[in-house]
Design an enzyme around this catalytic site. Structure first.
Site: not given
Ligand code: PGA
Length: 256
Positions: A97, A166
């Site tokens: 992440h 992401e």
């Molecule tokens: P968010 O986070 O939905 O708050 O943008 C997603 C993540 O960081 O996994």
């Protein structure tokens, strides 16, 4: 080869700070999704809440972790062993992440962590995403991450992972803007092409993708409609169980 199920993952980050709240969110969510069988729902609380949440759950939801060590055991203060996570009954672990990478985690380390999880039969949820989308440099960024993070895994091993695209710039309640579905499509094509090149064989049928970054009930369908996307990874909206349930219902093929 790939999971046919749709997937919804909750990343609670460090937003839930009491056992009672953690248990309440899971119980309330499960109470509202009892009859949804075609979506795999995975909730990833912080380590200290994993066992209490498991105890509160009726088993409808799977429980995951937000990180794990590349080592099985030993003198590693503050780390969590994939062996211990498997023993606790964890099924999935988020790896790579951007909020962990921001503290120094490298692509090579993510690669080692994936290997350690696969050895334990756990499913890595591997986050990949560019820092910036304002110039064409994002393509190189994605290619480099995919090349290093997925180095030396067979296609069968890749089929045992979930790849979470992401884009870092679209993460969080204060993100500048949301990712366009076309940008999501383009990114997963770049990642798939990179892996295909590494294997000299079409990798697309081996890869399972979810989208993460400011997912909420109003945009969930847009991301689910992107070819190749099997589900969503939800951060801040997953703490609000009503919003989270809404996202699960939208993702459920039964109501689509
Ligand atoms: P968010 O986070 O939905 O708050 O943008 C997603 C993540 O960081 O996994």
């Amino acid at each position: 080869m790939k999971s046919k199920k749709r997937i919804v993952i909750a990343n609670w980050k460090m937003e839930v700070t009491t056992i009672l709240d953690a248990q309440l969110i899971v119980r309330s969510t499960e109470g509202l999704i009892e009859r949804i069988g075609d979506v795999e729902v995975i909730v990833c609380p912080s380590f200290v809440h994993i066992v209490p949440v498991m105890n509160a759950s009726n088993g409808t939801i799977k429980i995951g972790a937000q990180n794990s060590s590349e080592m099985p055991r030993g003198a590693y203060t503050g780390e969590s062993s994939p062996v211990a996570l498997a023993d606790a009954g964890i099924s999935h672990v988020i790896l790579g992440h951007s909020e962990v990478r921001a503290k120094g985690e490298t692509d090579e380390l993510v690669n080692a962590k994936i290997r350690a999880l696969l050895r334990m039969g756990l499913t890595p949820i591997v986050c990949i995403g560019e820092k910036d989308r304002s110039t064409s440099a994002y393509e190189e960024d994605l290619k480099e991450q995919a090349t290093k993070v997925f180095k030396s895994f067979s296609l069968d091993e890749l089929a045992r992972m979930i790849i979470a695209y992401e884009p870092i710039w679209a993460i969080g309640a204060h993100a500048k803007r949301e990712c366009e579905p076309s940008e999501c499509r383009d990114a997963i094509e770049i990642i798939t092409k990179t892996i295909t090149t590494m294997h000299s064989r079409d990798a697309s049928m081996f890869l399972t993708y979810v989208y993460g970054g400011s997912v909420h009930p109003e945009n969930t369908q847009l991301y689910l409609d992107v070819p190749g996307i099997s589900g969503v990874l939800v951060g801040h909206a997953s703490i609000d169980f009503k919003k989270f349930v809404e996202i699960i219902k939208i993702t459920s093929q039964e109501v689509r």
